[in-house]
Scaffold this motif. Structure first.
Motif, short mmCIF file in Angstrom:
data_model
loop_
_atom_site.label_atom_id
_atom_site.label_comp_id
_atom_site.label_asym_id
_atom_site.label_seq_id
_atom_site.Cartn_x
_atom_site.Cartn_y
_atom_site.Cartn_z
N ILE A 20 0.83 -1.20 0.00
CA ILE A 20 0.00 0.00 0.00
C ILE A 20 0.87 1.25 0.00
O ILE A 20 0.63 2.20 -0.75
CB ILE A 20 -0.97 -0.01 1.21
N VAL A 21 1.91 1.25 0.82
CA VAL A 21 2.81 2.40 0.90
C VAL A 21 3.53 2.60 -0.44
O VAL A 21 3.66 3.72 -0.92
CB VAL A 21 3.81 2.25 2.06
N LYS A 22 3.96 1.51 -1.05
CA LYS A 22 4.63 1.62 -2.35
C LYS A 22 3.71 2.24 -3.40
O LYS A 22 4.13 3.10 -4.18
CB LYS A 22 5.09 0.24 -2.82
N LYS A 23 2.44 1.82 -3.39
CA LYS A 23 1.48 2.38 -4.34
C LYS A 23 1.23 3.86 -4.06
O LYS A 23 1.14 4.67 -4.99
CB LYS A 23 0.17 1.60 -4.29
N ALA A 24 1.13 4.21 -2.79
CA ALA A 24 0.88 5.61 -2.43
C ALA A 24 2.07 6.48 -2.86
O ALA A 24 1.88 7.58 -3.38
CB ALA A 24 0.65 5.74 -0.92
N ILE A 25 3.27 5.99 -2.62
CA ILE A 25 4.47 6.74 -3.04
C ILE A 25 4.47 6.93 -4.55
O ILE A 25 4.76 8.02 -5.05
CB ILE A 25 5.75 6.04 -2.57
N SER A 26 4.11 5.88 -5.26
CA SER A 26 4.06 5.97 -6.71
C SER A 26 3.05 7.01 -7.18
O SER A 26 3.33 7.80 -8.08
CB SER A 26 3.71 4.60 -7.29
N SER A 42 4.26 10.69 -5.95
CA SER A 42 5.54 11.18 -6.47
C SER A 42 5.46 11.46 -7.97
O SER A 42 6.40 12.00 -8.54
CB SER A 42 6.65 10.18 -6.19
N HIS A 43 4.35 11.11 -8.58
CA HIS A 43 4.17 11.37 -10.02
C HIS A 43 4.00 12.87 -10.25
O HIS A 43 3.12 13.50 -9.69
CB HIS A 43 2.97 10.61 -10.56
N VAL A 44 4.88 13.44 -11.07
CA VAL A 44 4.83 14.86 -11.38
C VAL A 44 4.08 15.04 -12.70
O VAL A 44 4.53 14.54 -13.74
CB VAL A 44 6.24 15.46 -11.48
#
Length: 56
Positions: free
Chosen positions: A43-49, A52-54
């Motif tokens: 879940i954290v990996k998906k949230a970071i992804s 962090s998308h610009v």
């Protein structure tokens, strides 16, 4: 995803129907915790992804 069998939920050995030993119970709890932590990590990996998308 956590997969529990009826035997795990009832805390018995399937073949001989004896209570789990303390080590078996601890092992069972640790496996559940590992699965929960893996789910949290994903879940954290998906949230970071996502965050962090610009946008271009």
């Amino acid at each position: 995803m956590v997969k529990n069998t009826l035997a795990q939920e009832v805390k018995i050995r399937p073949a001989i129907h004896l209570p789990l030993t303390p080590l078996e119970e601890e092992n069972r709890q640790l496996k559940r915790e590992v699965e929960r932590l893996r789910q949290e990590r994903d879940i954290v990996k998906k949230a970071i992804s996502i965050f962090s998308h610009v946008p271009a």
